[in-house]
Write an enzyme that holds these catalytic residues in place. Sequence first.
Site, PDB file in Angstrom:
ATOM      1  N   LYS A 123      27.780  56.650   0.434  1.00 35.19           N
ATOM      2  CA  LYS A 123      28.077  55.241   0.158  1.00 35.19           C
ATOM      3  C   LYS A 123      27.306  54.302   1.060  1.00 35.19           C
ATOM      4  O   LYS A 123      27.205  53.117   0.792  1.00 35.19           O
ATOM      5  CB  LYS A 123      29.598  54.977   0.230  1.00 35.19           C
ATOM      6  N   LYS A 164      27.873  58.020  16.037  1.00 37.00           N
ATOM      7  CA  LYS A 164      27.804  56.561  15.907  1.00 37.00           C
ATOM      8  C   LYS A 164      27.286  55.909  17.177  1.00 37.00           C
ATOM      9  O   LYS A 164      26.599  54.890  17.113  1.00 37.00           O
ATOM     10  CB  LYS A 164      29.171  55.986  15.533  1.00 37.00           C
ATOM     11  N   LYS A 215      23.952  64.684   0.291  1.00 34.47           N
ATOM     12  CA  LYS A 215      25.080  64.166  -0.479  1.00 34.47           C
ATOM     13  C   LYS A 215      24.830  62.703  -0.866  1.00 34.47           C
ATOM     14  O   LYS A 215      24.192  61.981  -0.113  1.00 34.47           O
ATOM     15  CB  LYS A 215      26.331  64.236   0.410  1.00 34.47           C
TER      16      LYS A 215
END
Length: 333
Positions: free
Chosen positions: A200, A115, A197
């Site tokens: 979201k 991050k 994958k």
Amino acid sequence: MIGDKKIVYSAVQPTGCITLGNYIGAIKNWIKLFEEYNGIFAIADLHALTVRQVPADYRQRAVSFFAQYLACGLDPEKCILYFQSHVHEHTELTWILNCFTYIGEAQRMTQFKDKSAKHADNVNMGLLDYPVLMASDILLYQTDYVPVGIDQKQHLELSRDLAIRFNNLYSPTFTVPEAYIPKQGAKVFSLQDPTKKMSKSDPDVNATVSLIDTPDDVMRKFKRAVTDCDGFVAYDEENKPGVSNLLTIYSAVSGKPIEDIVPMFEGKGYAELKTEVGDAVVETLRPIREKYTDFMKNKDYILSVAKNGAMQASGIARRTLSKVYRKVGLVEA
Ligand code: TRP
């Protein structure tokens, strides 16, 4: 909490959208898990402040996430559902645990490194502290099990280390949580890049199906799903990842095993497969979307469920926090 059932805790950040992949791979199984055990589930709205959010959108999304989990079948009569920010004990325990977490330990977290690279202009203290807040979430409730995906495993390890460290320095205070490796639902991949994958937070809207997409959106996304040029339907994850993903999804939503599905498409092309899968997904999501729409028309209801959940959560959290305050030597209030 009722009886001597073990405690299962989980939380989700209200960012991106809840996807069909989350539903098939995790949420469906959680519903059972949360009812079998003493389930506690939070919308981790403090966690996601570590990256910039647009306030009005963020507030709306947090409520929408709450409603989607209710619509998926998480039952507030059977488990505790709440917003993390409504239970102030989370941030209070975070401060104490901060004083027991080494900076090096926090800097070693791979998610912190990822991050920080991704948001290089905003490497804030919260980003570093993220796993300590997560440890507080878990430890406040004397959690036995945390159902975690691989990406959160390291954070759970840190929670365990902190619990053990504190227990050893003082006396047994926290239950040392264990990862609950849930019966893994089928793993769903991106519709646009079936080697990745379904995520979201994927910026490509065509790559994911949201639980609250309209039937038209769902159909359009399946029609555009990336396949291959072979032109025949077969399950082969390695050489035909796109088609295999569609078969996996079809199997998960229809309950039919893949072996029974493949022959249904003998002599047929991808267009038929995509339409069938799309239709089946639309039907699976329909009741969820309908319930969701009803909940969203009744925000007062959502907020009252959340308030009640926060009260229950806070009751448990306060007991742990008072113990901790006493043990570290704070003056009783
Ligand atoms: N960090 C988790 C995630 O991004 C969300 C989370 C916050 C969580 N607190 C938690 C998960 C406690 C399990 C337990 O997925």
